[in-house]
Design a protein around this motif. Structure first.
Motif, mmCIF file in Angstrom:
data_model
loop_
_atom_site.group_PDB
_atom_site.id
_atom_site.type_symbol
_atom_site.label_atom_id
_atom_site.label_comp_id
_atom_site.label_asym_id
_atom_site.label_seq_id
_atom_site.Cartn_x
_atom_site.Cartn_y
_atom_site.Cartn_z
ATOM 1 N N SER A 58 0.826 -1.206 0.000
ATOM 2 C CA SER A 58 0.000 0.000 0.000
ATOM 3 C C SER A 58 0.861 1.259 0.000
ATOM 4 N N ASN A 59 0.367 2.269 -0.702
ATOM 5 C CA ASN A 59 0.882 3.631 -0.600
ATOM 6 C C ASN A 59 -0.264 4.479 -0.059
ATOM 7 N N PRO A 60 -0.455 4.478 1.255
ATOM 8 C CA PRO A 60 -1.631 5.146 1.834
ATOM 9 C C PRO A 60 -1.434 6.653 1.923
ATOM 10 N N PRO A 61 -2.496 7.405 2.195
ATOM 11 C CA PRO A 61 -2.338 8.843 2.439
ATOM 12 C C PRO A 61 -1.463 9.054 3.676
ATOM 13 N N TYR A 62 -0.442 9.911 3.572
ATOM 14 C CA TYR A 62 0.438 10.096 4.732
ATOM 15 C C TYR A 62 0.826 11.555 4.982
ATOM 16 N N ILE A 63 0.187 12.495 4.293
ATOM 17 C CA ILE A 63 0.459 13.912 4.546
ATOM 18 C C ILE A 63 -0.344 14.358 5.769
ATOM 19 N N ARG A 64 0.293 15.050 6.681
ATOM 20 C CA ARG A 64 -0.424 15.596 7.840
ATOM 21 C C ARG A 64 -1.473 16.593 7.372
ATOM 22 N N SER A 65 -2.649 16.543 7.973
ATOM 23 C CA SER A 65 -3.746 17.416 7.540
ATOM 24 C C SER A 65 -3.321 18.876 7.515
ATOM 25 N N GLY A 66 -2.555 19.295 8.505
ATOM 26 C CA GLY A 66 -2.137 20.679 8.590
ATOM 27 C C GLY A 66 -1.120 21.085 7.549
ATOM 28 N N ASP A 67 -0.532 20.107 6.854
ATOM 29 C CA ASP A 67 0.488 20.401 5.842
ATOM 30 C C ASP A 67 -0.074 20.470 4.428
ATOM 31 N N ILE A 68 -1.344 20.131 4.265
ATOM 32 C CA ILE A 68 -1.926 20.050 2.923
ATOM 33 C C ILE A 68 -1.837 21.387 2.191
ATOM 34 N N GLN A 69 -2.172 22.473 2.882
ATOM 35 C CA GLN A 69 -2.202 23.781 2.228
ATOM 36 C C GLN A 69 -0.820 24.242 1.778
ATOM 37 N N GLY A 70 0.224 23.686 2.333
ATOM 38 C CA GLY A 70 1.578 24.072 1.953
ATOM 39 C C GLY A 70 2.147 23.289 0.793
ATOM 40 N N LEU A 71 1.394 22.349 0.242
ATOM 41 C CA LEU A 71 1.866 21.554 -0.880
ATOM 42 C C LEU A 71 1.867 22.376 -2.171
ATOM 43 N N MET A 72 2.611 21.918 -3.167
ATOM 44 C CA MET A 72 2.582 22.547 -4.487
ATOM 45 C C MET A 72 1.159 22.570 -5.025
ATOM 46 N N GLU A 73 0.851 23.616 -5.806
ATOM 47 C CA GLU A 73 -0.500 23.740 -6.364
ATOM 48 C C GLU A 73 -0.900 22.499 -7.141
ATOM 49 N N GLU A 74 0.050 21.951 -7.901
ATOM 50 C CA GLU A 74 -0.254 20.781 -8.715
ATOM 51 C C GLU A 74 -0.753 19.622 -7.869
ATOM 52 N N VAL A 75 -0.236 19.498 -6.663
ATOM 53 C CA VAL A 75 -0.639 18.418 -5.761
ATOM 54 C C VAL A 75 -1.870 18.832 -4.957
ATOM 55 N N ARG A 76 -1.784 19.969 -4.318
ATOM 56 C CA ARG A 76 -2.852 20.425 -3.414
ATOM 57 C C ARG A 76 -4.197 20.579 -4.125
ATOM 58 N N ASP A 77 -4.178 21.128 -5.323
ATOM 59 C CA ASP A 77 -5.418 21.477 -5.999
ATOM 60 C C ASP A 77 -5.880 20.450 -7.019
ATOM 61 N N HIS A 78 -5.039 19.440 -7.322
ATOM 62 C CA HIS A 78 -5.405 18.539 -8.405
ATOM 63 C C HIS A 78 -5.346 17.056 -8.046
ATOM 64 N N ASP A 79 -4.503 16.664 -7.105
ATOM 65 C CA ASP A 79 -4.563 15.278 -6.634
ATOM 66 C C ASP A 79 -5.759 15.134 -5.698
ATOM 67 N N PRO A 80 -6.400 13.954 -5.664
ATOM 68 C CA PRO A 80 -7.560 13.786 -4.780
ATOM 69 C C PRO A 80 -7.158 13.908 -3.306
ATOM 70 N N LEU A 81 -7.894 14.706 -2.559
ATOM 71 C CA LEU A 81 -7.575 14.944 -1.151
ATOM 72 C C LEU A 81 -7.534 13.641 -0.369
ATOM 73 N N MET A 82 -8.442 12.713 -0.684
ATOM 74 C CA MET A 82 -8.504 11.467 0.072
ATOM 75 C C MET A 82 -7.256 10.602 -0.138
ATOM 76 N N ALA A 83 -6.478 10.900 -1.195
ATOM 77 C CA ALA A 83 -5.233 10.157 -1.425
ATOM 78 C C ALA A 83 -4.040 10.828 -0.768
ATOM 79 N N LEU A 84 -4.259 11.997 -0.159
ATOM 80 C CA LEU A 84 -3.177 12.768 0.451
ATOM 81 C C LEU A 84 -3.267 12.833 1.961
ATOM 82 N N ASP A 85 -4.468 13.076 2.481
ATOM 83 C CA ASP A 85 -4.665 13.440 3.889
ATOM 84 C C ASP A 85 -4.569 12.219 4.795
#
Length: 277
Positions: A181-208
């Protein structure tokens, strides 16, 4: 308009927009539009492009300048030597994840049963199936849209796998020699600091990955033992600073021979171990 001049225009637009890989992306988009390769820019930069090609390229550059990922524009990403369709419904396959696949392959034998949890585009599972013989693969994901992409990728690659809609292992039946598995592993509080390409276009459920980024590891490790044959193995991709905690969770759940693996940049990328049963 000439090929090289159009390329230079694309580069300038992307650079003004703050796109980090402006030179590379401008070239790849032009090659996609014209059906050319990297040698064309070097050897045939004075060739004319058609009006239709120019308009298509300008549209692609406009999208990229708004930080739409290159892969969403062209519709695919290459991974482990294979081409996978991608969409906003799935996490774009990344080179870091090839480390996970390569580490699994060191322990993968012909005829094994593999479960890929949070399969997304199916890139992990389908790569493992392609580079082994007679293995049986199941991929699960909570997102029905992601599973549709994974099924299409299996069809495009001429491969067979079962895909199940499931919240982690909740609806999975049977046992496996390998769970990956490659599960979501970004801390919720760090999401807004990601690159636009990731933050705004990758599915949130795959990140958080929750407040500490480790929510899904705790849950998956707790569920995994009942779905592994004795001696079966669990492989997890991790964030660069999560190896110690994830290894401890696995050891507390009874896993043995827990190991860590680094990616090509030298950062911790994979934790895995064997479940004695």
């Amino acid at each position: 308009m000439k090929y090289e001049a159009l390329y230079r225009t694309g580069v300038e637009i992307l650079q003004r927009a703050g796109v980090e890989e402006a030179l590379l992306d401008a070239r790849l988009l032009l090659e996609e539009v014209c059906g050319t390769d990297r040698n064309t820019l070097l050897a045939h930069g004075d060739q004319e492009v058609t009006r239709q090609q120019k308009e298509c390229y300008e549209n692609f550059i406009s999208l990229r300048s708004r930080h739409v990922p290159l892969q969403h524009i062209i519709g695919y990403q290459d991974f482990m030597g294979l081409r996978f369709k991608v969409s906003p419904a799935v996490l774009i396959p990344r080179q870091d994840t090839e480390t996970l696949v390569e580490e699994v392959m060191r322990y993968l034998h012909d005829g094994m049963h593999i479960l890929d949890v949070g399969t997304g585009s199916g890139c992990i599972l389908l790569s493992l199936l392609r580079y082994s013989n007679d293995c049986v693969g199941v991929g699960c994901d909570l997102s029905g849209e992601a599973l549709a992409v994974a099924r299409e990728n299996a069809s495009l690659l001429g491969m067979e796998a079962e895909f199940v809609q499931s919240d982690l292992l909740e609806k999975i039946n049977g046992k496996f020699e390998i769970i990956v598995s490659n599960p979501p592993y970004i801390r919720s509080g760090d999401i807004q600091g990601l690159m636009e390409e990731v933050r705004d276009h990758d599915p949130l459920m795959a990140l958080d990955g929750g407040e500490d980024g480790l929510y899904f590891y705790r849950k998956m490790i707790a569920q995994s033992g009942e779905h592994l044959y004795p001696g079966g193995m669990l492989f997890l991709e991790i964030g660069y600073d999560q190896a110690r905690e994830v290894a401890e969770y696995m050891e507390q759940a009874g896993y043995r021979d827990v190991k860590q693996c680094k990616d090509l940049t030298g950062l911790d990328r994979v934790v895995y171990g064997r479940f004695p049963g």
